[in-house]
Design a protein around this motif. Structure first.
Motif, PDB file in Angstrom:
ATOM      1  N   UNK A 109       0.834  -1.211   0.000  1.00 15.86           N
ATOM      2  CA  UNK A 109       0.000   0.000   0.000  1.00 15.86           C
ATOM      3  C   UNK A 109       0.866   1.257   0.000  1.00 15.86           C
ATOM      4  N   UNK A 110       1.939   1.232   0.786  1.00 16.06           N
ATOM      5  CA  UNK A 110       2.833   2.400   0.823  1.00 16.06           C
ATOM      6  C   UNK A 110       3.464   2.636  -0.546  1.00 16.06           C
ATOM      7  N   UNK A 111       3.907   1.570  -1.179  1.00  9.99           N
ATOM      8  CA  UNK A 111       4.507   1.711  -2.508  1.00  9.99           C
ATOM      9  C   UNK A 111       3.497   2.204  -3.536  1.00  9.99           C
ATOM     10  N   UNK A 112       2.292   1.688  -3.463  1.00  8.81           N
ATOM     11  CA  UNK A 112       1.264   2.113  -4.416  1.00  8.81           C
ATOM     12  C   UNK A 112       0.818   3.561  -4.174  1.00  8.81           C
ATOM     13  N   UNK A 113       1.008   4.063  -2.968  1.00  7.71           N
ATOM     14  CA  UNK A 113       0.585   5.431  -2.633  1.00  7.71           C
ATOM     15  C   UNK A 113       1.595   6.498  -3.056  1.00  7.71           C
ATOM     16  N   UNK A 114       2.781   6.081  -3.476  1.00  7.21           N
ATOM     17  CA  UNK A 114       3.795   7.058  -3.868  1.00  7.21           C
ATOM     18  C   UNK A 114       3.281   7.879  -5.049  1.00  7.21           C
ATOM     19  N   UNK A 115       3.447   9.193  -4.938  1.00  6.68           N
ATOM     20  CA  UNK A 115       3.071  10.103  -6.017  1.00  6.68           C
ATOM     21  C   UNK A 115       4.326  10.409  -6.821  1.00  6.68           C
ATOM     22  N   UNK A 116       4.422   9.837  -7.991  1.00  7.35           N
ATOM     23  CA  UNK A 116       5.598  10.027  -8.836  1.00  7.35           C
ATOM     24  C   UNK A 116       5.487  11.384  -9.504  1.00  7.35           C
TER      25      UNK A 116
ATOM     26  N   UNK B 266      12.578   4.271   0.351  1.00  4.68           N
ATOM     27  CA  UNK B 266      11.164   4.629   0.451  1.00  4.68           C
ATOM     28  C   UNK B 266      10.998   6.139   0.633  1.00  4.68           C
ATOM     29  N   UNK B 267      11.868   6.748   1.431  1.00  2.00           N
ATOM     30  CA  UNK B 267      11.814   8.204   1.608  1.00  2.00           C
ATOM     31  C   UNK B 267      12.154   8.908   0.299  1.00  2.00           C
ATOM     32  N   UNK B 268      13.067   8.339  -0.475  1.00  2.00           N
ATOM     33  CA  UNK B 268      13.395   8.894  -1.788  1.00  2.00           C
ATOM     34  C   UNK B 268      12.162   8.871  -2.687  1.00  2.00           C
TER      35      UNK B 268
ATOM     36  N   UNK C   7       9.252  12.225  -4.486  1.00  2.00           N
ATOM     37  CA  UNK C   7       8.938  12.404  -5.902  1.00  2.00           C
ATOM     38  C   UNK C   7       9.994  11.828  -6.820  1.00  2.00           C
ATOM     39  N   UNK C   8       9.529  11.340  -7.951  1.00  2.00           N
ATOM     40  CA  UNK C   8      10.448  10.825  -8.952  1.00  2.00           C
ATOM     41  C   UNK C   8      11.027   9.482  -8.601  1.00  2.00           C
ATOM     42  N   UNK C   9      11.388   8.765  -9.589  1.00  2.00           N
ATOM     43  CA  UNK C   9      11.972   7.445  -9.418  1.00  2.00           C
ATOM     44  C   UNK C   9      13.488   7.549  -9.601  1.00  2.00           C
ATOM     45  N   UNK C  10      14.095   6.468  -9.921  1.00  3.25           N
ATOM     46  CA  UNK C  10      15.516   6.405 -10.185  1.00  3.25           C
ATOM     47  C   UNK C  10      15.730   5.343 -11.252  1.00  3.25           C
ATOM     48  N   UNK C  11      16.921   5.313 -11.790  1.00  2.00           N
ATOM     49  CA  UNK C  11      17.284   4.236 -12.702  1.00  2.00           C
ATOM     50  C   UNK C  11      18.748   3.886 -12.460  1.00  2.00           C
ATOM     51  N   UNK C  12      19.141   2.748 -12.959  1.00  3.33           N
ATOM     52  CA  UNK C  12      20.520   2.284 -12.800  1.00  3.33           C
ATOM     53  C   UNK C  12      21.226   2.388 -14.138  1.00  3.33           C
ATOM     54  N   UNK C  13      22.490   2.828 -14.099  1.00  6.83           N
ATOM     55  CA  UNK C  13      23.236   2.959 -15.331  1.00  6.83           C
ATOM     56  C   UNK C  13      24.732   2.885 -15.054  1.00  6.83           C
TER      57      UNK C  13
END
Length: 175
Positions: free
Chosen positions: A13-20, A124-126, A130-136
């Motif tokens: 639920x916490x993950x689904x509630x994140x506002x990207x 989770x705080x990240x 807002x916003x996600x991240x990616x790996x590179x």
């Protein structure tokens, strides 16, 4: 076997509630960098403690701590990317599953390793900022900046940094 189904459900639920919010990426760049650093430090320490160095920083910490931890596949399926959705869930499924599996351990991690902080709380705080991240190529990309992953040994020896809301807000205000 330890499985805290309620904790796993709360984490989904916490993950689904994140506002990207991609607009928030720049506004929270400094705090998101701080959170990334702390995530890498904590996961490095946990990986060393439970012998889950393979695949770090996204190794299976929960499985190493309790190989029998199980999460209902239907619960994890709620986090899968929906190709029909306007805004697909931006967390890689294996990372979301690792976070939920960790939550399913309940109090076991604190009982066995009381000196270690929750490895996923900085991530989770990240997400909450807002916003996600990616790996590179050895970096975690945070939108308008990158953060080097470096080695597990380098990250594990770092001193903890505060990631409370007031500290993070101050970092962003200074930026």
């Amino acid at each position: 076997m330890v499985t805290d189904t309620d904790a796993a459900e709360r984490m989904v639920e916490r993950l689904l509630a994140v506002k990207w919010d991609d607009d928030a990426v720049d506004a929270h760049q400094r705090s998101r960098s701080r959170l990334t650093r702390e995530f890498l430090r904590r996961t490095a320490q946990w990986a060393q403690a439970v012998g889950a160095t393979e695949g770090w920083p996204f190794s299976d910490l929960a499985g190493a701590l309790d190989p029998e931890v199980a999460v209902d596949p239907a619960l994890l399926a709620r986090l899968e990317i929906d190709p029909e959705a306007d805004a697909p869930f931006p967390i890689r499924p294996e990372i979301a599953a690792a976070i939920v599996r960790w939550a399913a351990l309940g109090d076991l991690p604190r009982q066995r390793f009381p000196e270690l902080d929750d490895p996923y709380e900085p991530m989770l705080a990240l997400f909450d900022r807002g916003g996600a991240y990616s790996l590179s190529h050895g970096f975690i990309e945070l939108g308008s900046g990158t953060f080097p992953i470096r080695s597990l040994a380098e990250r594990a020896v770092l001193a903890p940094v505060p990631i409370d809301d007031a500290t993070l807000a101050k970092l962003d205000h200074e930026g």
